[in-house]
Design a protein around this motif. Sequence first.
Motif, PDB file in Angstrom:
ATOM      1  N   LEU A 130     116.074   4.972  16.063  1.00 11.08           N
ATOM      2  CA  LEU A 130     115.749   6.387  16.196  1.00 11.08           C
ATOM      3  C   LEU A 130     116.969   7.129  16.736  1.00 11.08           C
ATOM      4  O   LEU A 130     117.104   7.387  17.940  1.00 11.08           O
ATOM      5  CB  LEU A 130     114.549   6.567  17.128  1.00 11.08           C
ATOM      6  CG  LEU A 130     113.226   5.956  16.648  1.00 11.08           C
ATOM      7  CD1 LEU A 130     112.124   6.173  17.669  1.00 11.08           C
ATOM      8  CD2 LEU A 130     112.821   6.533  15.304  1.00 11.08           C
ATOM      9  N   ASP A 131     117.873   7.483  15.835  1.00  9.47           N
ATOM     10  CA  ASP A 131     119.076   8.209  16.255  1.00  9.47           C
ATOM     11  C   ASP A 131     118.793   9.717  16.267  1.00  9.47           C
ATOM     12  O   ASP A 131     117.672  10.177  15.988  1.00  9.47           O
ATOM     13  CB  ASP A 131     120.240   7.877  15.336  1.00  9.47           C
ATOM     14  CG  ASP A 131     119.893   8.101  13.872  1.00  9.47           C
ATOM     15  OD1 ASP A 131     118.911   8.843  13.611  1.00  9.47           O
ATOM     16  OD2 ASP A 131     120.581   7.543  13.002  1.00  9.47           O
ATOM     17  N   GLU A 132     119.824  10.504  16.542  1.00 12.31           N
ATOM     18  CA  GLU A 132     119.650  11.940  16.652  1.00 12.31           C
ATOM     19  C   GLU A 132     119.206  12.562  15.335  1.00 12.31           C
ATOM     20  O   GLU A 132     118.421  13.520  15.330  1.00 12.31           O
ATOM     21  CB  GLU A 132     120.959  12.588  17.117  1.00 12.31           C
ATOM     22  CG  GLU A 132     121.295  12.335  18.578  1.00 12.31           C
ATOM     23  CD  GLU A 132     120.192  12.838  19.505  1.00 12.31           C
ATOM     24  OE1 GLU A 132     119.658  13.944  19.239  1.00 12.31           O
ATOM     25  OE2 GLU A 132     119.853  12.127  20.469  1.00 12.31           O
ATOM     26  N   ASP A 133     119.725  12.017  14.245  1.00 13.54           N
ATOM     27  CA  ASP A 133     119.306  12.546  12.947  1.00 13.54           C
ATOM     28  C   ASP A 133     117.801  12.368  12.731  1.00 13.54           C
ATOM     29  O   ASP A 133     117.119  13.252  12.193  1.00 13.54           O
ATOM     30  CB  ASP A 133     120.077  11.853  11.828  1.00 13.54           C
ATOM     31  CG  ASP A 133     121.546  12.256  11.802  1.00 13.54           C
ATOM     32  OD1 ASP A 133     121.871  13.331  12.368  1.00 13.54           O
ATOM     33  OD2 ASP A 133     122.356  11.508  11.239  1.00 13.54           O
ATOM     34  N   THR A 134     117.292  11.219  13.159  1.00 12.49           N
ATOM     35  CA  THR A 134     115.853  10.954  13.002  1.00 12.49           C
ATOM     36  C   THR A 134     115.045  11.920  13.857  1.00 12.49           C
ATOM     37  O   THR A 134     114.019  12.467  13.410  1.00 12.49           O
ATOM     38  CB  THR A 134     115.527   9.506  13.388  1.00 12.49           C
ATOM     39  OG1 THR A 134     116.291   8.611  12.578  1.00 12.49           O
ATOM     40  CG2 THR A 134     114.046   9.227  13.196  1.00 12.49           C
ATOM     41  N   TRP A 135     115.479  12.137  15.088  1.00  9.64           N
ATOM     42  CA  TRP A 135     114.749  13.063  15.957  1.00  9.64           C
ATOM     43  C   TRP A 135     114.803  14.492  15.417  1.00  9.64           C
ATOM     44  O   TRP A 135     113.846  15.260  15.555  1.00  9.64           O
ATOM     45  CB  TRP A 135     115.300  13.004  17.378  1.00  9.64           C
ATOM     46  CG  TRP A 135     114.909  11.740  18.086  1.00  9.64           C
ATOM     47  CD1 TRP A 135     115.724  10.718  18.462  1.00  9.64           C
ATOM     48  CD2 TRP A 135     113.581  11.383  18.489  1.00  9.64           C
ATOM     49  NE1 TRP A 135     114.996   9.725  19.070  1.00  9.64           N
ATOM     50  CE2 TRP A 135     113.677  10.106  19.104  1.00  9.64           C
ATOM     51  CE3 TRP A 135     112.330  11.982  18.387  1.00  9.64           C
ATOM     52  CZ2 TRP A 135     112.571   9.434  19.619  1.00  9.64           C
ATOM     53  CZ3 TRP A 135     111.224  11.325  18.899  1.00  9.64           C
ATOM     54  CH2 TRP A 135     111.344  10.063  19.505  1.00  9.64           C
ATOM     55  N   GLU A 136     115.876  14.843  14.779  1.00 10.73           N
ATOM     56  CA  GLU A 136     115.963  16.163  14.157  1.00 10.73           C
ATOM     57  C   GLU A 136     114.982  16.270  12.986  1.00 10.73           C
ATOM     58  O   GLU A 136     114.372  17.327  12.770  1.00 10.73           O
ATOM     59  CB  GLU A 136     117.390  16.433  13.678  1.00 10.73           C
ATOM     60  CG  GLU A 136     118.371  16.730  14.809  1.00 10.73           C
ATOM     61  CD  GLU A 136     119.762  17.029  14.296  1.00 10.73           C
ATOM     62  OE1 GLU A 136     119.919  17.108  13.051  1.00 10.73           O
ATOM     63  OE2 GLU A 136     120.685  17.195  15.112  1.00 10.73           O
ATOM     64  N   GLU A 137     114.833  15.179  12.243  1.00 13.46           N
ATOM     65  CA  GLU A 137     113.855  15.165  11.148  1.00 13.46           C
ATOM     66  C   GLU A 137     112.434  15.291  11.690  1.00 13.46           C
ATOM     67  O   GLU A 137     111.586  15.966  11.097  1.00 13.46           O
ATOM     68  CB  GLU A 137     113.997  13.885  10.329  1.00 13.46           C
ATOM     69  CG  GLU A 137     115.246  13.831   9.457  1.00 13.46           C
ATOM     70  CD  GLU A 137     115.270  12.591   8.581  1.00 13.46           C
ATOM     71  OE1 GLU A 137     114.261  12.361   7.865  1.00 13.46           O
ATOM     72  OE2 GLU A 137     116.249  11.845   8.615  1.00 13.46           O
TER      73      GLU A 137
END
Length: 403
Positions: A130-137
């Motif tokens: 769960l990287d930052e891109d995933t949290w943004e999604e």
Amino acid sequence: MEFVILAVVIAVVAIGAIAGLVVSGRRRQQLPPKSQAPVITAPKPTPQEPQVGEEAAPPTEEPRRTVEEVELPEAPEAVEVEAPEEAEAAPAVEVPEPTAGRLVRLRSRLSRSQNSLGKGLLSLLSREHLDEDTWEEIEETLLTADVGVAPTQELVERLRTRVKVLGTRTPDELRGLLREELVELIGTDADRTVHSTKHEEGPAVVLVVGVNGVGKTTTTGKLARVLVADGRKVVLGAADTFRAAAADQLQTWGERVGARTVRGPEGGDPASIAFDAVKEGIAEGADTVLVDTAGRLHTKTGLMDELGKVKRVVEKHGPVDEVLLVLDATTGQNGLIQARVFAEVVDITGIVLTKLDGTAKGGIVIAVQRELGVPVKLVGLGEGADDLAPFEPGAFVDALIGD
């Protein structure tokens, strides 16, 4: 000389006497004998002047035709006469299905929101990293579902913290975690009961407000079914006099469940009709009076002034127990703008979200509650008569994230 004159006179007299005797004799010869009576022939009556009674002429024998000789006219063709249409029978009073657990039975109607919000979040949270891109999604998914900016940020932060603490994440653990957070975000402490119980002053009064096109009148009719199903005696007030056929529509809903509708002339004073509806509810000993208010006037100011007037007039009988704002869930942020305008005029006590089955934006439930600070009390999940359900946070979240 005198002798001559005398002789002439005697001669003239003698000649006159002889002439009279001759004429008299001739007349005697022409007269019939005394034994024969004179025959007097009466004139025959003319055909144009028929005689009656004793003067009528005896009937004369004329040739007559027998029945067989008379040609009878052909019988006219039979004409089918349609029987008059029977008067429409009064519609049978229906028995609405119980409201308890209705949202659970209708959970399949939320499949669009489930695919977009629930399953979308579970898919993202199930990623190995769960990287930052995933949290943004995840954040984008929540915003797209109309959860709202502030609630989205709050939910994302809580999910970040709990995922770190949880460590390993099985599908069941993620589902349980997401369910808890969504239920917490929606809120379980709010009073979602529609206050419809009769009190000392008279029946409970519920005003239904909202702009035209959101299903306000239909929702009022369905709400009557909900209350009747829960054992309430209901009177309806058709105070939306500015929309053609609104009163007829509401009356049809009422007749189906045996609820009387108080109405007035088209274009009449809404406040007067609302007042009469409450008065009638008191006279009939009703438990609840539902008032369908106007949703459109010439200007926004006119509409808001009219709503304020309706509320003030009704309060002459007693308190208004509920002011339910009907919003179309498919309008998203436009619905929130409408909510703000109505909240400035009347004290909204609850939200009714209609057409929730037709949108993937199930997060509107969270956003509108945050915007107004009042709970969602009812949701519409279809066009059927019994597709209006009391809102239950747990059942709603379960429908969103699936089994």
